[in-house]
Each structure stands twice: as structure tokens, then as C-alpha cells.
Design a protein around this motif. Structure first.
Motif, PDB file in Angstrom:
ATOM      1  N   ILE A 267     -62.638  54.973 -18.512  1.00  0.00           N
ATOM      2  CA  ILE A 267     -62.122  55.238 -17.175  1.00  0.00           C
ATOM      3  C   ILE A 267     -60.784  55.967 -17.327  1.00  0.00           C
ATOM      4  N   ASP A 268     -60.633  57.057 -16.592  1.00  0.00           N
ATOM      5  CA  ASP A 268     -59.396  57.809 -16.665  1.00  0.00           C
ATOM      6  C   ASP A 268     -58.209  56.909 -16.320  1.00  0.00           C
ATOM      7  N   ALA A 269     -57.061  57.220 -16.971  1.00  0.00           N
ATOM      8  CA  ALA A 269     -55.872  56.392 -16.773  1.00  0.00           C
ATOM      9  C   ALA A 269     -55.500  56.279 -15.292  1.00  0.00           C
ATOM     10  N   ALA A 270     -55.643  57.406 -14.563  1.00  0.00           N
ATOM     11  CA  ALA A 270     -55.266  57.370 -13.151  1.00  0.00           C
ATOM     12  C   ALA A 270     -56.184  56.484 -12.339  1.00  0.00           C
ATOM     13  N   ASN A 271     -57.424  56.257 -12.823  1.00  0.00           N
ATOM     14  CA  ASN A 271     -58.403  55.481 -12.059  1.00  0.00           C
ATOM     15  C   ASN A 271     -58.457  54.026 -12.485  1.00  0.00           C
ATOM     16  N   GLN A 272     -57.796  53.685 -13.604  1.00  0.00           N
ATOM     17  CA  GLN A 272     -57.934  52.314 -14.104  1.00  0.00           C
ATOM     18  C   GLN A 272     -57.425  51.258 -13.122  1.00  0.00           C
ATOM     19  N   PRO A 273     -56.362  51.506 -12.375  1.00  0.00           N
ATOM     20  CA  PRO A 273     -55.929  50.452 -11.428  1.00  0.00           C
ATOM     21  C   PRO A 273     -56.876  50.289 -10.224  1.00  0.00           C
ATOM     22  N   LYS A 274     -57.803  51.206 -10.027  1.00  0.00           N
ATOM     23  CA  LYS A 274     -58.674  51.157  -8.851  1.00  0.00           C
ATOM     24  C   LYS A 274     -59.812  50.158  -9.057  1.00  0.00           C
ATOM     25  N   LEU A 275     -60.396  49.680  -7.936  1.00  0.00           N
ATOM     26  CA  LEU A 275     -61.524  48.755  -7.985  1.00  0.00           C
ATOM     27  C   LEU A 275     -62.831  49.537  -7.998  1.00  0.00           C
ATOM     28  N   ILE A 276     -63.725  49.141  -8.922  1.00  0.00           N
ATOM     29  CA  ILE A 276     -65.010  49.831  -9.064  1.00  0.00           C
ATOM     30  C   ILE A 276     -66.003  49.188  -8.102  1.00  0.00           C
ATOM     31  N   SER A 277     -66.695  50.046  -7.332  1.00  0.00           N
ATOM     32  CA  SER A 277     -67.672  49.523  -6.369  1.00  0.00           C
ATOM     33  C   SER A 277     -69.107  49.755  -6.812  1.00  0.00           C
ATOM     34  N   SER A 278     -69.388  50.900  -7.454  1.00  0.00           N
ATOM     35  CA  SER A 278     -70.769  51.208  -7.863  1.00  0.00           C
ATOM     36  C   SER A 278     -70.740  52.337  -8.876  1.00  0.00           C
ATOM     37  N   ILE A 279     -71.919  52.564  -9.500  1.00  0.00           N
ATOM     38  CA  ILE A 279     -72.053  53.718 -10.393  1.00  0.00           C
ATOM     39  C   ILE A 279     -73.391  54.381 -10.131  1.00  0.00           C
ATOM     40  N   ASP A 280     -73.413  55.714 -10.275  1.00  0.00           N
ATOM     41  CA  ASP A 280     -74.651  56.475 -10.207  1.00  0.00           C
ATOM     42  C   ASP A 280     -75.058  56.865 -11.615  1.00  0.00           C
ATOM     43  N   ILE A 281     -76.360  56.700 -11.905  1.00  0.00           N
ATOM     44  CA  ILE A 281     -76.909  57.136 -13.193  1.00  0.00           C
ATOM     45  C   ILE A 281     -77.811  58.338 -12.898  1.00  0.00           C
ATOM     46  N   ASN A 282     -77.452  59.499 -13.484  1.00  0.00           N
ATOM     47  CA  ASN A 282     -78.230  60.723 -13.255  1.00  0.00           C
ATOM     48  C   ASN A 282     -78.869  61.152 -14.570  1.00  0.00           C
ATOM     49  N   LYS A 283     -80.188  61.187 -14.619  1.00  0.00           N
ATOM     50  CA  LYS A 283     -80.880  61.668 -15.825  1.00  0.00           C
ATOM     51  C   LYS A 283     -80.924  63.193 -15.765  1.00  0.00           C
TER      52      LYS A 283
ATOM     53  N   THR B 204     -81.787  60.190 -10.040  1.00  0.00           N
ATOM     54  CA  THR B 204     -80.588  59.385  -9.884  1.00  0.00           C
ATOM     55  C   THR B 204     -80.915  57.985  -9.418  1.00  0.00           C
ATOM     56  N   GLY B 205     -80.173  57.025  -9.994  1.00  0.00           N
ATOM     57  CA  GLY B 205     -80.234  55.653  -9.517  1.00  0.00           C
ATOM     58  C   GLY B 205     -78.829  55.136  -9.351  1.00  0.00           C
ATOM     59  N   THR B 206     -78.631  54.151  -8.449  1.00  0.00           N
ATOM     60  CA  THR B 206     -77.293  53.650  -8.188  1.00  0.00           C
ATOM     61  C   THR B 206     -77.287  52.142  -8.330  1.00  0.00           C
ATOM     62  N   LEU B 207     -76.265  51.646  -9.037  1.00  0.00           N
ATOM     63  CA  LEU B 207     -76.046  50.209  -9.162  1.00  0.00           C
ATOM     64  C   LEU B 207     -74.777  49.868  -8.399  1.00  0.00           C
ATOM     65  N   THR B 208     -74.885  48.912  -7.467  1.00  0.00           N
ATOM     66  CA  THR B 208     -73.702  48.439  -6.740  1.00  0.00           C
ATOM     67  C   THR B 208     -73.389  47.028  -7.211  1.00  0.00           C
ATOM     68  N   PHE B 209     -72.112  46.630  -7.073  1.00  0.00           N
ATOM     69  CA  PHE B 209     -71.683  45.360  -7.653  1.00  0.00           C
ATOM     70  C   PHE B 209     -71.081  44.457  -6.584  1.00  0.00           C
ATOM     71  N   THR B 210     -71.299  43.180  -6.836  1.00  0.00           N
ATOM     72  CA  THR B 210     -70.709  42.203  -5.914  1.00  0.00           C
ATOM     73  C   THR B 210     -69.270  41.894  -6.288  1.00  0.00           C
TER      74      THR B 210
END
Length: 943
Positions: free
Chosen positions: A206-222, A118-124
């Protein structure tokens, strides 16, 4: 071992039904998570400006300012120094690579233990998004990943099963960028294979229920355990925006219209949805006037009045407020098209090393497209995906579309390119089904050129289920020219009054005032004498025109003479002559306003006829009518015999009248005079001078006597009479005997029977049955026994001691006369009585001779003894016979003349009743046994 060849070229085929325009994109700026530098840049050896290769073979990407030495020329084909990548499959979408002088890839290598890495990318910059687009690739083989998107509200969304293709040759994901070369980190040698290496575009919804939310990071799992090394270079978000557009546009078109629908926008627009459509693909702008709009809760627009066969482009946007409208989203459709998708599973391929357009396959997929009624196919388009596996290549795929209805297929085979993966096919403008109507059937014929000789399977190459689509463009079939006769109409008639025959339920007649007129006449337009032209219009096609001569005027009065009609005639039976197309209208007087019904019963007097043509009525003609009445014939109910015909029944009719019989009171068809009658009712009329009376009902009873019951072959003794033969009639019927089957004179019942055939019938109520044949064999009667007429006997001697001479083998029969002068059988063992007269006959072959009388005379000292004699009466008898005597009757037996016992009745009293009703008519022998054992026999005649 088969040698696999790597192709240096890449064929891209796309089929887009929905296009997005004016989306709002934003690059997500990575604050942390890049763990390797895989892009060589600047001056110096490749391994000096990178930390690891993209793959596991030590190859890295490079920028277009990379120089291993100062003498080397920077590669113009490499990645741009700015790091800005424009997506090839999605116009307007770009990616921003990380700095080439720092870690610029989230690289996740292989896992020998099989545990996810797993790796994680966080965003500014934290945004609300509908979709995320990852710029990614996998070195040294395909890899599988799962992604977890984290939001600022501490919730997350997991997306599993995403495939990242190998960086060479794959089309399993859209290719965002390719052909920018690579460098060997070990020796800084550059490579520039055509179309490779590749970066792929992985879209995450992105699921409809989650679209209004702010994205902070994503995990990439191989999640795959193979050696493929996943590299994630950049992420771009498709922003939700303040007025997000609706999604999921669909369009269902018909001949001249369409219905467009969409999914509601994530944020319900306050004003509603604007839409715009045109026949060009030029997108509307913010200043474009919408074609129309719908309320916030409506997500469907129905369009009509469109041109058949025209491609339309339809855009819709959210209208949140006067100052806030979302981006336009578009879908295109073509009227006069119908599509079908194959959903019956993956379609197999047949191995064929070198198939051609004429090659056969035993495993085609079959898909049916239904062309609407009144239309025919003009062109065909198709699209589908084929996937290779198990070391099968996309370049080994071959396929074609074939129309079963026309037996026409594509003349060249479609072929994929590349190694393992999925290849998309898309063809249009095919004329293989031209002219086909109704259910049009297509075959997808697919082959592979490697592995599995002679077999059909999906192991190495297949057509993917739910991807094969056939779209048929159709046009209407020109209707046939309507048929219309020249016609006359009344003054004031309109176009709507003109008459022509249509060949279709849904066709519309169009009338023109000239052969070349461009506009049809209004139905309310008044007509005048002249020539009009009519066509029939169906769906969107119009037939040729038929000329119709129209005459406008008042019709002439009908011609008619005085006439005589029969009783029961109706107004419709009165005759008058009309012109072509005219209809008779009858009135009771010259001034009557209401016409008479056709079924009005006519009476003697005057009637008035007019003729009507298309509602226009002539003057009236007076017609004198005389009604002739014929009375019904007289006929009573009758009893008759089977075989009687109608002509033989009794009917009183007028002189020279024609008598007609019917099966019912109202049946229209008469019966034949020679028809044989049956029990039931018949109806008879008489016709005099062409007029037929009402009918008289006649009730008939038909006597249908059965044949008598007989023994077909009988053997009788000489002297037998016809009445003695075995034949049984029904109760109350008489038997009639004939010498032949068709002789007319009956024989006498007491006629002596001769050898041969006799024919017997039975008659009752004046009706006689058919005849039954009896074959008779006559046995000659023996001579009577001989002996002394008076014989003495000693005391104690019995009847059988009397001396008589018999024929060899004969049986003696002894009788005495009773008080009624009847001979009755006596037991030969009974003692002789002085003065008794004994009668003896002999039976030879079942036939009895005449009697010989012997008078017994007692010798001196012989005592007189009396014999128990029983009486039998009545004789002849029909049903019950009484036997009585001076002794108890033990039993009685009834036998035929052959000595065969037919019936036995037990006694116990001095009187016994015998029921002989079930015996056939004839002569029988009744043997009566006393309680002491004596036997008395009497002949019985059964009537």
C-alpha cells in the motif's frame, strides 16, 4: 520432441536480509465477493459440496473431514477443518479461509474474448494497512491480474502486473501452503502428489500516502487471456498500527563498524526511534533496554568498535510515546564483508547437455568485488535467481561461481528443480577466493541442458539481472614486523621518542616492555635503558615484535682537531667525530645558547661542537679554524677561433695553481680542459693548496668562418694563375691556396695553375676556415696567329681583311690599344685605319693564344678613319665598374673566359655603370656595344 518430466519434490531456498518481528496482522473478513465453493468437505461426493473445480479440469481442494462415503478415511493431509492456514515463508502470518460449506473462493475463469474479468471482495472490518497478503492460486496455467484497493474516503490505488502461478510446481511466488492434495469432482478420487497442489502468497504494498486510510474493498481483474483460473481464498492485512515501524532498513558495514539507515515511519514518532543490536538473533521484547535512540527526524545510526567478521543483528522501532512503541524491525549485517550486485543485464546460459565443474562457457557474467586495502578474502557467499522460459525448465539450470584471481571455482554445479519459473540460489562459506586482495573478479558460469546446441542466449534459461550478488568476507593481512635499530636517548625521553620504520602509511607502532606483554606502553611513559619490543598495528591486525636495545644517557663530547678550511667554507664543513646516531651541533662560543646554522660562513677563530642523540646534547669541544683565501684568476674577454679549447685561453693564475673552467657562476661540475669553446660566457677559478678561488667571468666571441664558395671542378687555360680560379670568400676575408688538404705552407696567388687538386680556405681576424678542394683541368693555350707584321689595305677594307694564319677551327680575336694601353676588342667588320696597330689572337677549345700585332698601311688614296673606343675603369674592380666613351652605349655583356654570358646591362647613354659585386673573383670579358652596332671587348679582373 523432447519429453518433459515433472518432479514431485520441491527445493526451497531463501535469502533474507531483513526480518520483521512482532507485526500486527488482521484477517480481512469477506462480507461479499466469494462466488464459488471449490473446497469439498463433509460426507458425500465431491461435487455435492463444491460448485466448480479450482482448475478447468474439474479438480477441487478438500478439507481433512471430507469423506466421499462413510467407509472412506478422511485425508489427514488435506486442508484443516478450521480453515486457518499458517504462511510458510512469513512466520506469524496466517490466513482464514471462508466457510467450506459456502462459497469460499473469488474464482475468475478464462476469457475467450480477451476482456478482463473482474471480481470484488468487500470487508466487514475496515483497517489501515501497510501491506495486503493474498492467498491465491491459478488452476490450468499461470494468470496475470491487476488489483484495485478501495478506501473509505472514496479514493483507490491500482496495482498492476501481478502474476498468479499455476497451482503445480511453481516458485514464482512464495508458497504459502502446499501438499494438501486434491479431489476429482467427477469421481471423488483423491490425489496427493508430493509438494502439490500449492497456494501462493501475493504481497501487495500500500502506498505510503494511503496507509493511514481504511480499506473497504478490493477489485481483482484478470488481465491474461489464457485459460488459467484465478482463485483468491483469503486476505490478511499487515496493520499500520498506531505507532508504525520504519521500513526499508539498509546496513553498510566496514571493517569494524556499520551504518544502518531506514525510511521514516508513515506516522512520525513523537519521541524518535529506539535501536538495539546484539550478536545473537534473539529479538528484543517490550522490556528490553534499547542500545540507544535517535531523534524523530533522524533515520541513521553509525556503529563503530565492532568485531571484524562478526554477524550483528540490529533492531529499530518507532517510539511514539511512553506508552506506545511500535514493533521492532530487524536487519543483520556482518562486519568485514563487502558485496557487489551484477547490473549489466541478464546473464546468458550456454547449452550443454551434461556440464560439470570443469566445463567452459563463452558467455559468463563477470562481477568485481573490491577488498579493502590491508585485507584478504576468507570466504565468499553468493545469491541469484535463474528464470526459465519458452518451455525451458528450472530443473535444466546448471551454474557455478568461479574466482578469476585464484582460478578456483566451485567443485559441484548448482541445479534448480521444477518446470517453468524462477529458481532462487543461495550459497555461502565458499573458499574459492581465499587470500585474494584488491579487486577480486568472479565469473557466473551458467548452462542449460535443453535447447539451442552450442549457443549462448537468454531464451530458455537465464540469470536474472540485478539478482546476482557476491559477498566477500575478509580479514586483515598480518603486517610485516617493523624494522628498528638499537638506539640511545636522553634522560627524560618517553616511548613516543623511540624510533622504528613502518611499512604502511596507516600503520601504528606499538611498544611493549616484554616480548609477551599483552598491553602496549603508553606513549607518555618514560623509558629506561633496556630492551623494548615494537610491532606495527594496521586496521585490526598486529605484526610480530622486533626487539630494540635502548640506552638512556648523556652522549660523549665529539672529538675534533684544529683545521684549515678554504674561503667560503661553512660551519657544516668543520669536521668532528660523533658516535653512532649522533648529530653535530655547532656553537660560536662555549656558553652560546643558540646553535649555528649549517650554512653559516666560517671565519678564522674558535668553534664549539656538541653531539646530540635524540635531542640529548653532550658537552662542547673547542675547534680552532683557520680560513685560507685564494684570489680569483685574471682573465679578459677574448676573441678566438673555432676549435679553440679551454686550455688555450689566456688566464693569469698563481704559480702552481690549478685552473678550472665552469659553464656557469654556480655550476658544481667543472668543464674538461679539452672542451672546444663556443661564443658566450665561461667562468674560471684557480685552486691553490686545495682551496679554490671565486670565479672570474670571461666573455668569448668564437669566429667560425665558413668555407669559401667554389666551383668544385674547373677547366682553365694554360697560364691561368691561382687567383683566377673561381672561389668566393666572405666580405673582408682572404683566400689561401694549398697544394694538399693538410699542408701548412700556402701557395702564392700568382702561381700558375697545374692540372690536379688545389685546396682553398678563407681567413679573417686571424681565423681560418676549413679547406675546399677544387679539381683543375688545364687546357694548353694555342700558338699565336702568324702573318705579315705590316699589311697594306685598300680604302673600305675592314679588319677582318687582314691576313693571318690560324689553327684549323680556331676563332680570331681582334684588339686595339686604348689610351690607357689596354687591349680592347674591336669589331672585325670595322674599316681599317691607316697606321692602326691591330692585335689578333686565336681561341681554340676556349683558350686564347698570345697576340700577334699587325700594322695597317693604307694604299695610296686611303683616308684615315677613327674607331669608337670605350674606356672601362677601375680595372681590377671589386663592385662598381664605369664604362664611358664618345658614343652612346647600347648595352654591355659580361662573359667568362669560356665565352658564356653571365650578365647583360642595357644602356642608352654615353656612360654605363656595371655592378660586379656578386661575381666570383677571376677574369671576365666585357663586351660593349655602341648604339651604331660596333663592339668593343675589354678584359676585366674581378677582385
Amino acid at each position: 520432441m523432447k519429453l518433459k518430466l515433472l518432479f514431485s519434490g520441491l527445493l526451497l531456498t531463501a535469502s533474507a536480509f531483513t526480518t520483521l518481528s512482532a507485526q500486527e496482522w488482521e484477517h480481512l473478513t469477506v462480507a461479499s465477493g466469494y462466488n464459488h465453493d471449490v473446497i469439498a468437505n463433509g460426507l458425500g461426493a465431491a461435487n455435492a459440496s463444491t460448485t466448480i473445480g479450482v482448475d478447468n479440469a474439474n479438480f477441487a481442494f478438500m478439507s481433512n473431514d471430507f469423506q466421499a462415503t462413510a467407509s472412506n478415511t478422511p485425508p489427514a493431509y488435506a486442508l484443516p477443518a478450521t480453515g486457518l492456514i499458517s504462511s510458510v515463508p512469513t512466520p506469524g502470518l496466517t490466513y482464514q479461509l471462508g466457510s467450506y460449506s459456502a462459497n469460499n473462493s473469488l474464482r475468475i475463469g478464462g476469457s475467450e474474448s480477451g476482456s478482463p474479468i473482474t471480481g470484488t471482495l468487500t470487508f466487514t472490518n475496515q483497517v489501515s494497512a501497510k501491506k495486503l497478503y493474498l492467498l491465491t492460486t491459478s488452476g490450468s496455467g499461470t494468470a496475470t491480474i491487476s488489483v484495485v484497493v478501495h478506501f473509505t474516503d472514496a479514493t483507490s490505488q491500482t496495482i498492476t502486473g501481478s502474476t498468479v502461478p499455476d497451482w503445480y510446481n511453481s516458485t514464482a511466488l512464495p508458497v504459502a501452503a502446499s501438499g494438501f492434495g486434491r479431489v476429482n469432482r467427477a469421481n471423488s478420487v483423491l490425489e496427493n502428489p508430493l509438494g502439490n497442489p500449492r497456494m501462493y502468497q501475493l504481497m501487495l504494498n500500500i502506498d505510503a500516502a494511503n496507509q493511514p486510510k481504511l480499506i473497504s474493498s478490493i477489485d481483482i481483474n484478470k488481465t491474461s487471456v489464457t485459460e488459467g483460473a484465478v482463485n483468491v481464498f483469503a486476505i490478511t492485512a499487515e496493520l499500520l498500527g498506531t505507532c508504525p515501524a520504519p521500513e526499508g532498513l539498509t546496513a553498510v558495514s566496514d571493517v569494524a563498524g556499520a551504518t544502518v539507515s531506514w525510511n521514516p515511519a508513515i506516522i512520525t514518532p513523537g519521541v524518535g526511534y529506539d535501536y538495539y543490536y546484539a550478536t545473537t538473533s534473539a529479538a528484543p521484547t517490550t522490556s528490553t533496554e534499547p542500545t540507544g535512540s535517535v531523534a524523530p527526524g533522524e533515520t541513521t545510526v553509525d556503529l563503530d568498535g565492532l568485531l571484524t567478521g562478526q554477524t550483528y543483528y540490529f533492531w529499530v522501532r518507532s517510539n511514539c510515546s511512553e506508552s506506545d512503541q511500535g514493533p521492532w524491525v530487524m536487519i543483520s549485517f556482518t562486519t568485514g564483508q563487502v558485496s557487489a550486485t551484477y547490473t549489466d543485464g541478464d546473464i546468458q546460459t550456454l547449452y550443454n547437455a551434461s556440464p560439470n565443474a570443469n566445463s567452459a562457457t563463452s558467455c559468463p557474467g563477470v562481477l568485481t568485488v573490491t577488498v579493502p586495502d590491508g585485507y584478504q578474502a576468507t570466504s565468499v557467499a553468493t545469491s541469484y535467481n535463474m528464470t526459465s522460459a519458452s518451455n525451458g525448465y528450472m530443473s535444466e539450470q546448471r551454474s557455478k561461481l568461479h574466482c578469476i584471481n585464484t582460478n578456483i571455482g566451485e567443485t559441484t554445479l548448482a541445479q534448480g528443480s521444477g518446470n517453468v519459473g524462477t529458481f532462487s540460489y543461495n550459497r555461502s562459506g565458499l573458499n574459492i577466493a581465499d587470500g585474494a586482495t584488491g579487486e577480486v573478479n568472479f565469473e557466473m558460469r551458467a548452462w542449460r541442458t535443453w535447447q539451442g546446441a552450442g549457443t549462448c542466449n537468454t531464451t530458455y534459461n537465464k540469470v536474472d539481472n540485478n539478482t546476482w550478488v557476491v559477498t566477500v568476507t575478509y580479514e586483515c593481512v598480518t603486517p610485516v614486523t617493523p624494522q628498528a635499530a638499537d638506539q640511545a636517548h636522553c634522560p627524560g625521553s618517553t616511548i613516543a621518542d623511540l624510533v622504528a620504520e613502518t611499512d604502511y602509511d596507516n600503520a601504528v607502532l606499538r611498544w611493549y616492555d616484554s616480548e609477551l606483554a599483552t598491553e602496549p606502553l603508553d606513549e607518555s611513559a618514560a623509558i629506561a635503558s633496556g630492551t623494548y619490543y615494537v610491532s606495527q598495528y594496521r586496521y585490526t591486525c598486529e605484526s610480530e615484535r622486533q626487539a630494540v636495545v635502548v640506552t638512556v644517557g648523556t652522549p660523549e663530547a665529539p672529538a675534533a682537531e684544529a683545521q684549515s678550511l678554504c674561503s667560503g667554507a661553512v660551519v657544516a664543513d668543520i669536521v668532528a667525530e660523533t658516535t653512532t646516531g649522533g648529530t653535530l651541533v655547532w656553537y660560536s662560543s662555549a656558553e652560546a645558547t643558540e646553535p649555528l646554522e649549517d650554512n653559516t660562513v666560517a671565519v678564522t677563530g674558535s668553534y664549539y661542537a656538541a653531539q646530540s642523540i635524540n635531542g640529548c646534547e653532550s658537552a662542547r669541544t673547542e675547534v680552532a679554524v683557520t680560513i685560507n683565501t685564494v684570489s680569483a684568476p685574471v682573465a679578459e674577454d677574448q676573441i678566438t677561433c673555432a676549435g679553440t679549447t679551454l686550455s688555450e685561453l689566456s688566464v693569469e693564475a698563481e704559480e702552481n695553481a690549478v685552473v678550472t673552467w665552469y659553464a656557469g657562476a654556480d655550476t658544481p661540475d667543472p668543464l674538461s680542459d679539452e672542451a672546444e669553446v663556443q661564443t658566450g660566457s665561461y667562468y674560471v677559478s684557480q685552486t691553490v693548496n686545495g682551496c679554490e678561488s671565486v670565479r672570474t667571468e670571461v666573455s668569448l666571441v668564437v669566429l667560425n668562418l665558413p668555407e669559401p664558395v667554389v666551383v668544385a671542378e674547373q677547366t682553365v687555360c694554360e697560364g691561368t694563375e691561382l687567383s683566377d680560379l673561381m672561389a668566393t670568400p666572405i666580405e673582408g676575408a682572404d683566400l689561401y691556396w694549398y697544394a694538399t688538404a693538410d699542408s701548412t705552407e700556402a701557395l702564392d696567388d700568382d702561381d700558375e695553375v697545374q692540372g690536379g687538386s688545389y685546396f682553398v680556405s678563407q681567413a679573417s681576424e686571424g681565423c681560418e676556415s676549413t679547406r675546399q678542394e677544387i679539381v683543375v683541368t688545364v687546357t694548353p693555350s694555342p700558338e699565336a696567329p702568324e702573318g705579315e707584321a705590316t699589311q697594306e689595305f685598300n680604302e673600305g677594307e675592314t679588319i677582318e681583311s687582314l691576313e693571318v694564319t690560324l689553327t684549323d677551327g680556331a676563332v680570331a680575336n681582334w684588339y686595339m690599344m686604348n689610351d690607357e694601353s689596354e687591349l680592347v676588342t674591336v669589331d672585325p667588320t670595322e674599316a681599317l685605319v691607316d697606321g692602326g696597330v691591330y692585335y689578333v689572337s686565336q681561341t681554340v677549345g676556349g683558350c686564347e693564344s698570345d697576340y700577334f700585332a699587325v700594322t695597317a698601311s693604307a694604299a695610296m688614296g686611303l683616308a684615315n678613319n677613327s674607331t669608337n673606343i670605350f674606356k672601362l675603369y677601375p680595372n681590377p674592380a671589386a663592385d662598381i665598374v664605369t664604362i664611358s666613351g664618345n658614343a652612346v652605349i647600347a648595352k654591355a655583356e659580361i662573359a667568362n673566359l669560356l665565352g658564356q654570358t653571365i650578365k647583360t646591362v642595357n644602356g642608352g647613354t654615353e656612360e654605363l655603370l656595371l655592378d660586379v659585386a656578386d661575381l666570383q673573383a677571376g677574369t671576365y670579358l666585357v663586351n660593349v656595344y655602341s648604339d651604331g652596332g660596333s663592339l668593343t671587348s675589354v678584359k676585366l679582373l674581378k677582385q
